[in-house]
Design a protein around this motif. Sequence first.
Motif, PDB file in Angstrom:
ATOM      1  N   ALA A  42      -2.583  -1.520   2.165  1.00 15.10           N
ATOM      2  CA  ALA A  42      -1.243  -1.568   1.558  1.00 15.10           C
ATOM      3  C   ALA A  42      -1.135  -0.585   0.400  1.00 15.10           C
ATOM      4  O   ALA A  42      -0.126   0.129   0.265  1.00 15.10           O
ATOM      5  N   LEU A  43      -2.162  -0.526  -0.435  1.00 15.92           N
ATOM      6  CA  LEU A  43      -2.139   0.372  -1.592  1.00 15.92           C
ATOM      7  C   LEU A  43      -2.167   1.834  -1.155  1.00 15.92           C
ATOM      8  O   LEU A  43      -1.425   2.668  -1.679  1.00 15.92           O
ATOM      9  N   ALA A  44      -2.995   2.159  -0.156  1.00 11.41           N
ATOM     10  CA  ALA A  44      -3.107   3.547   0.305  1.00 11.41           C
ATOM     11  C   ALA A  44      -1.794   4.032   0.913  1.00 11.41           C
ATOM     12  O   ALA A  44      -1.350   5.161   0.644  1.00 11.41           O
ATOM     13  N   VAL A  45      -1.155   3.208   1.734  1.00 11.28           N
ATOM     14  CA  VAL A  45       0.100   3.618   2.366  1.00 11.28           C
ATOM     15  C   VAL A  45       1.214   3.716   1.330  1.00 11.28           C
ATOM     16  O   VAL A  45       2.079   4.606   1.416  1.00 11.28           O
ATOM     17  N   THR A  46       1.199   2.846   0.342  1.00 12.52           N
ATOM     18  CA  THR A  46       2.192   2.936  -0.732  1.00 12.52           C
ATOM     19  C   THR A  46       2.089   4.268  -1.458  1.00 12.52           C
ATOM     20  O   THR A  46       3.099   4.940  -1.716  1.00 12.52           O
ATOM     21  N   ILE A  47       0.859   4.669  -1.783  1.00 11.30           N
ATOM     22  CA  ILE A  47       0.647   5.955  -2.470  1.00 11.30           C
ATOM     23  C   ILE A  47       1.125   7.106  -1.595  1.00 11.30           C
ATOM     24  O   ILE A  47       1.788   8.040  -2.069  1.00 11.30           O
ATOM     25  N   ALA A  48       0.817   7.041  -0.299  1.00 11.39           N
ATOM     26  CA  ALA A  48       1.250   8.095   0.622  1.00 11.39           C
ATOM     27  C   ALA A  48       2.773   8.173   0.703  1.00 11.39           C
ATOM     28  O   ALA A  48       3.358   9.262   0.703  1.00 11.39           O
ATOM     29  N   ALA A  49       3.428   7.005   0.771  1.00  6.55           N
ATOM     30  CA  ALA A  49       4.889   6.989   0.858  1.00  6.55           C
ATOM     31  C   ALA A  49       5.519   7.552  -0.409  1.00  6.55           C
ATOM     32  O   ALA A  49       6.478   8.340  -0.342  1.00  6.55           O
TER      33      ALA A  49
END
Length: 358
Positions: A42-49
């Motif tokens: 969740a944290l990694a995809v949030t940063i990517a978004a």
Amino acid sequence: MVSLPSSFHRLLPFAFTVAVSAMGGGIAHVLGLPAGWLMGGALAVTIAAMAGLPVSLPGRWRDVTFVLIGMSMGASVAPDSLSLLASWPISLTALALELVIIVALTGWMLVRVFGLDVGTAYLSSFPGHLSFVMGIAATGVGNARQIVIIQVIRILMLTIAVPIGTLFLPIDHFPPPLPSDFLSPLQVLVLAGACIAGGLVFLWAKVPAGMVLGAMAVATGAKLAGLYEAAMPTPLVTITFILTGALIGSRFVGITRAEFLAAAKGGLIATAMTVGIVTLMALGVAQLVDMPFGQIWLGLSPGALEGMGALGIALGYDTAFIAAHHVIRLLMLSFAIPLVVVLVRRQEKRAQDRRNSA
């Protein structure tokens, strides 16, 4: 030069999103963080978004994720769940009380401290039922962009806060059960088909979070009826966590950094207040019922059903308790949100009348 089909180009952002979630989850898992596959993803995809990278989780894959979460939650239901019903009125009373406190305090804070208009502040303070809240915001109550940012921050922070909390709070009161028998591929396919049917029925009936709850209802009913006893295969559970992490993080798509920063401070403080209220309530309930503190916390927490359900699976708790409390929370909010909106409209009208008469 060979041109690639358009479906392939649509698949690339989805594959990238899942890969980012798997990478972030894998790193968190290797570091030994609780529920690492979910929290890290969740944290990694949030940063990517937020970085503007091509993050996407198409609707059909969201439905797949919802079905997998529902299946996993149903398969994780404790066989003696029904015998524990007698202890639930205490936690349900605490749930109702905490909802009133959360909405009143965080709404007041967002108005007084951050100067948000009353509609934006109170729609942002509701702990859950995001689709309902955004539907009302779309009719002109509050600032929809600010509301969605604050609400999504709450979901993300709760997903991160719970695993971190396991390091400091008495969340490991009971050891998670270790399954020794797993469903066969054929059993998984049969159960998945039944869960999809259940989810579609719930969607047709307009039940909130219908795919998750419909799938869980089927999987839970089958397990309590003795149709199966084995657990979900570990690789499939891991895939479920990766997809859930991608789902949570993808909600930040389309939110600019300027918009995020404008609403983030209020969202973070509102989330911190919510976590504090839930923790105090859970500690109080834990003194009255013989149940793991973490299970009570997840049942009372205002995170998304899919996120809190997945965390319950990862931490080895009774998902029937968690799901039941989230369903009842959504039911309470279904009555509370329209009532508060009526009060907000009346307050706005009185303020407008005072300005007109001045």
